[in-house]
Design a protein around this motif. Structure first.
Motif, PDB file in Angstrom:
ATOM      1  N   THR A 166      80.666  93.931  61.627  1.00  0.00           N
ATOM      2  CA  THR A 166      81.849  93.503  60.851  1.00  0.00           C
ATOM      3  C   THR A 166      83.088  94.291  61.294  1.00  0.00           C
ATOM      4  O   THR A 166      84.205  93.823  61.153  1.00  0.00           O
ATOM      5  CB  THR A 166      81.595  93.701  59.338  1.00  0.00           C
ATOM      6  OG1 THR A 166      80.330  93.136  59.018  1.00  0.00           O
ATOM      7  CG2 THR A 166      82.660  93.064  58.499  1.00  0.00           C
ATOM      8  N   LYS A 167      82.857  95.486  61.832  1.00  0.00           N
ATOM      9  CA  LYS A 167      83.987  96.295  62.326  1.00  0.00           C
ATOM     10  C   LYS A 167      83.620  96.773  63.729  1.00  0.00           C
ATOM     11  O   LYS A 167      83.264  97.952  63.928  1.00  0.00           O
ATOM     12  CB  LYS A 167      84.178  97.470  61.353  1.00  0.00           C
ATOM     13  CG  LYS A 167      85.534  98.058  61.390  1.00  0.00           C
ATOM     14  CD  LYS A 167      86.271  97.970  60.082  1.00  0.00           C
ATOM     15  CE  LYS A 167      87.562  98.735  60.229  1.00  0.00           C
ATOM     16  NZ  LYS A 167      88.634  97.938  60.782  1.00  0.00           N
ATOM     17  N   ILE A 202      80.401 102.569  52.842  1.00  0.00           N
ATOM     18  CA  ILE A 202      80.552 101.228  53.432  1.00  0.00           C
ATOM     19  C   ILE A 202      80.119 101.259  54.895  1.00  0.00           C
ATOM     20  O   ILE A 202      80.225 102.296  55.557  1.00  0.00           O
ATOM     21  CB  ILE A 202      82.021 100.719  53.297  1.00  0.00           C
ATOM     22  CG1 ILE A 202      82.132  99.269  53.810  1.00  0.00           C
ATOM     23  CG2 ILE A 202      83.024 101.637  54.004  1.00  0.00           C
ATOM     24  CD1 ILE A 202      83.456  98.591  53.463  1.00  0.00           C
ATOM     25  N   GLY A 203      79.648 100.107  55.366  1.00  0.00           N
ATOM     26  CA  GLY A 203      79.328  99.963  56.786  1.00  0.00           C
ATOM     27  C   GLY A 203      77.841  99.857  57.052  1.00  0.00           C
ATOM     28  O   GLY A 203      77.127 100.859  56.971  1.00  0.00           O
ATOM     29  N   GLY A 204      77.389  98.634  57.309  1.00  0.00           N
ATOM     30  CA  GLY A 204      76.002  98.409  57.694  1.00  0.00           C
ATOM     31  C   GLY A 204      75.009  98.565  56.557  1.00  0.00           C
ATOM     32  O   GLY A 204      73.807  98.736  56.797  1.00  0.00           O
ATOM     33  N   THR A 239      78.580  98.720  62.577  1.00  0.00           N
ATOM     34  CA  THR A 239      78.425  97.375  62.000  1.00  0.00           C
ATOM     35  C   THR A 239      79.213  96.340  62.802  1.00  0.00           C
ATOM     36  O   THR A 239      80.351  96.621  63.209  1.00  0.00           O
ATOM     37  CB  THR A 239      78.893  97.364  60.528  1.00  0.00           C
ATOM     38  OG1 THR A 239      79.047  96.003  60.107  1.00  0.00           O
ATOM     39  CG2 THR A 239      80.200  98.084  60.302  1.00  0.00           C
ATOM     40  N   VAL A 263      79.759  93.902  53.026  1.00  0.00           N
ATOM     41  CA  VAL A 263      80.274  92.585  53.427  1.00  0.00           C
ATOM     42  C   VAL A 263      79.074  91.667  53.635  1.00  0.00           C
ATOM     43  O   VAL A 263      78.742  90.837  52.772  1.00  0.00           O
ATOM     44  CB  VAL A 263      81.131  92.674  54.707  1.00  0.00           C
ATOM     45  CG1 VAL A 263      81.654  91.283  55.084  1.00  0.00           C
ATOM     46  CG2 VAL A 263      82.300  93.645  54.523  1.00  0.00           C
ATOM     47  N   ARG A 264      78.385  91.833  54.793  1.00  0.00           N
ATOM     48  CA  ARG A 264      77.345  90.859  55.163  1.00  0.00           C
ATOM     49  C   ARG A 264      76.191  90.803  54.176  1.00  0.00           C
ATOM     50  O   ARG A 264      75.581  89.750  53.984  1.00  0.00           O
ATOM     51  CB  ARG A 264      76.795  91.182  56.559  1.00  0.00           C
ATOM     52  CG  ARG A 264      77.785  90.911  57.692  1.00  0.00           C
ATOM     53  CD  ARG A 264      77.327  91.588  58.963  1.00  0.00           C
ATOM     54  NE  ARG A 264      77.112  93.007  58.729  1.00  0.00           N
ATOM     55  CZ  ARG A 264      76.110  93.719  59.242  1.00  0.00           C
ATOM     56  NH1 ARG A 264      75.231  93.159  60.050  1.00  0.00           N
ATOM     57  NH2 ARG A 264      75.975  95.008  58.971  1.00  0.00           N
TER      58      ARG A 264
END
Ligand SMILES: Cc1ncc(COP(=O)(O)OP(=O)(O)O)c(N)n1
Ligand SMILES: Cc1ncsc1CCOP(=O)(O)O
Ligand SMILES: [Mg+2]
Length: 343
Positions: A275-276, A301-303, A273, A323-324
């Protein structure tokens, strides 16, 4: 009025105040006791409430009751709109802890004029109620955590509060404030505003990385990564009643989080992702492993977004953190509602 009758007049009024507040404290304790007994099924907490309630009853002298004058009491018809509508169970518990604490404080002050001993006992009991309140809060936080299936981790946004409020209005119950860029003063201010917002919507609020900010803004807890402070240090700072979550990317990290007694774990990144950046995906294999081995609620979490959430759920997740998918959604409320529905 002679000086003696004026003293009698004050004493009768003080008796009336004590009568009303002894009743108020007992009623509040009964409401807390019912939840401890029938809701939490905690015999210990229920027994504590009962003992406190009976002690308050034993302070209620006949002369206090005799001073009662309900027909001339201007307060009987007053009620605050908030008393008629409580947003959730936690609001009921908090309101009644506050009610008992206030009543005890009144007994403590006016009791000084009537019976010093009564005042001392009311003060001691007020401290016991603070302990009970934090015990109820910690039980309540964990049960609210278990109910929260979707976790919004924020990213910096020019209308951060608006976006978070939109998600909360769709039913989101768990928010983490994550901002690696801002100065501390701004971060603290934002954290305090988010904490207040989440409380208004009955949602849990955690702070990413920073135990000090979590403590300062009265957050429900903190999320710690592998590079952040050790969990026992966070617990020592935050006390036993706050939530502490831990990121995990591998079986070894999960085993450590289990051993440390993390209240929940993040499992990911499921997908690589932006975001990270630079963090490799842990993928579905690790998700399947976490499903078998995690001893606490875990959030994939993640993508993750609405296009792949169903696949992540099918691979073993029953909780998602994003997040996104919400922070960058054209309609954060609709995106939250859609994700919640998938869970
Ligand atoms: C729910 C959740 N899971 C994982 C993370 C990642 O935490 P960390 O590894 O400390 O990375 P940063 O978020 O600090 O960049 C998280 N924040 N939340
Ligand atoms: C903080 C974090 N930890 C693991 S992945 C991740 C970011 C997830 O962001 P997004 O939901 O935008 O992919
Ligand atoms: Mg971190």
């Amino acid at each position: 009025m002679s000086s003696e009758s004026s003293m009698d007049w004050v004493e009768t009024r003080c008796h009336r105040i004590l009568d009303a507040n002894l009743d108020r404290a007992r009623e509040g304790l009964r409401i807390l006791e019912e939840w401890c007994r029938f809701g939490l099924e905690r015999a210990d907490l229920s027994a504590t409430c009962k003992a406190l309630r009976q002690e308050v009853g034993s302070w209620h002298r006949p002369k206090f009751r005799q001073a009662r004058d309900t027909t001339h009491d201007p307060g009987t018809s007053l009620s605050h709109p908030q008393e008629r509508q409580r947003t959730d169970l936690n609001a009921v518990l908090l309101a009644n802890c506050a009610r008992v604490q206030e009543a005890l404080r009144v007994i403590e002050e006016y009791g000084k004029l009537i019976e010093g001993d009564l005042s001392d006992r009311a003060k001691a009991m007020r401290y016991q109620i603070y302990v009970l309140e934090s015990q109820l809060q910690s039980r309540d936080r964990l049960s609210r955590l278990r109910q929260a299936r979707l976790y919004l981790v924020t990213s910096p946004h020019p209308r951060l509060l608006e976006v978070v409020e939109a998600a909360l209005s769709a039913g989101l119950k768990l928010v983490q404030y994550r901002d690696k860029q801002q100065e501390d003063a701004t971060r603290l201010e934002t954290a305090c505003r988010l904490a207040e917002l989440c409380q208004r919507y009955g949602a849990l609020f955690l702070v990413n990385d920073r135990v000090d900010l979590a403590l300062a803004c009265g957050a429900d807890g903190v999320h710690l990564g592998q590079q952040d402070v050790p969990m026992d240090v966070a617990r020592r700072i935050l006390g036993p009643d706050r939530i502490v979550g831990r990121s995990t990317t591998s079986p070894e990290e999960l085993a450590r989080a289990n051993a440390e007694g993390a209240d929940y774990v993040g499992v990911g990144p499921i997908f690589a992702t932006p975001t990270k950046p630079g963090k490799a995906a842990a993928g579905f294999d690790y998700l399947g492993y976490a499903r078998q081995q995690a001893q606490q609620p875990f959030y994939a979490i993640g993508g993750i977004d609405v296009s792949n959430a169903a696949a992540v759920v099918a691979a073993g997740a029953d909780r998602l953190a994003v997040v996104r998918a919400i922070m960058e959604a054209p309609d954060p409320k609709a995106a939250t509602a859609e994700l919640l529905q998938m869970l």
